[in-house]
Scaffold this active site. Sequence first.
Site, short mmCIF file in Angstrom:
data_model
loop_
_atom_site.label_atom_id
_atom_site.label_comp_id
_atom_site.label_asym_id
_atom_site.label_seq_id
_atom_site.Cartn_x
_atom_site.Cartn_y
_atom_site.Cartn_z
N CYS A 82 3.07 13.75 -7.72
CA CYS A 82 2.20 14.61 -8.52
C CYS A 82 1.27 13.76 -9.37
CB CYS A 82 3.04 15.53 -9.41
SG CYS A 82 2.06 16.60 -10.48
N CYS A 104 2.36 14.99 -13.36
CA CYS A 104 3.62 14.63 -14.01
C CYS A 104 4.32 13.44 -13.37
CB CYS A 104 4.57 15.83 -14.05
SG CYS A 104 5.26 16.30 -12.43
N CYS A 146 2.61 21.05 -7.24
CA CYS A 146 3.88 20.48 -7.69
C CYS A 146 4.81 21.60 -8.15
CB CYS A 146 3.63 19.49 -8.83
SG CYS A 146 5.12 18.85 -9.62
N HIS A 165 0.81 -1.22 0.00
CA HIS A 165 0.00 0.00 0.00
C HIS A 165 0.84 1.26 0.00
CE1 HIS A 165 -3.48 -2.52 1.90
NE2 HIS A 165 -3.34 -2.72 0.60
N CYS A 213 5.17 21.28 -12.20
CA CYS A 213 4.08 21.54 -13.15
C CYS A 213 2.85 22.18 -12.53
CB CYS A 213 3.69 20.24 -13.85
SG CYS A 213 2.80 19.08 -12.78
#
Length: 217
Positions: free
Chosen positions: A140, A143, A197, A132, A200
């Site tokens: 992100c 990206c 992020c 898990h 991006c």
Amino acid sequence: ARLAPRAAELARLRDFALRGGADRTRPPRMCVITGAGVSTESGIPDYRSENGSYSRGHKPLTHQEFVGSDSLRKRYWARAVVASRHFREAQPNAAHRMLAQLEKHGFVSGIVTQNVDRLHQAAGSREVLELHGHTHGVACLNCGAEFSRHEFQQKIQQANSSWFERFMPPEEHLDLRADGDAHVDTRDLADFTIPGCTLCGGVLMPTIVFFGGSVPQ
């Protein structure tokens, strides 16, 4: 009263690992599968035990809710920052250390765990498959870049310093949850901000498998 049976169970497990138990049926090397019960002695809450999150009416956040709701992401991260010190400072217990020693001496080939706390690795286990994921990173959703969760949560706390000054409960009064967060007695999150992020601007999500999510192949 609880310690005696637990000590007896650990003694039987140790005998099985070292000598094969009463019927000497142990294979040459074992793969060990662990779940939440291994880490509760380290102060990590679980879901299904007598005093676990489910028994107290806690509802885990699902993958779909995290991805689809900005307000629920704010709630998750606010609560996660509140609980971060407790989870970050958790230490391996006797079960983690024993399994690490069994691996070191060649009795255990590896560990497959549902746990996300990385206490097996902290105890010294090297061959650990995390079904898990783990709580030490964020990724992100756009990206795929990964970052330190601790550093990301520090950015959240800095960006919302006045909010945490108002609503951060005292450490000794934390109501910890198995999601890796803690109860916060407010819904005032309108001005709460979550950094995106740095590459991006996308949404960052913990590197764990939420309920409703898919285990990586």
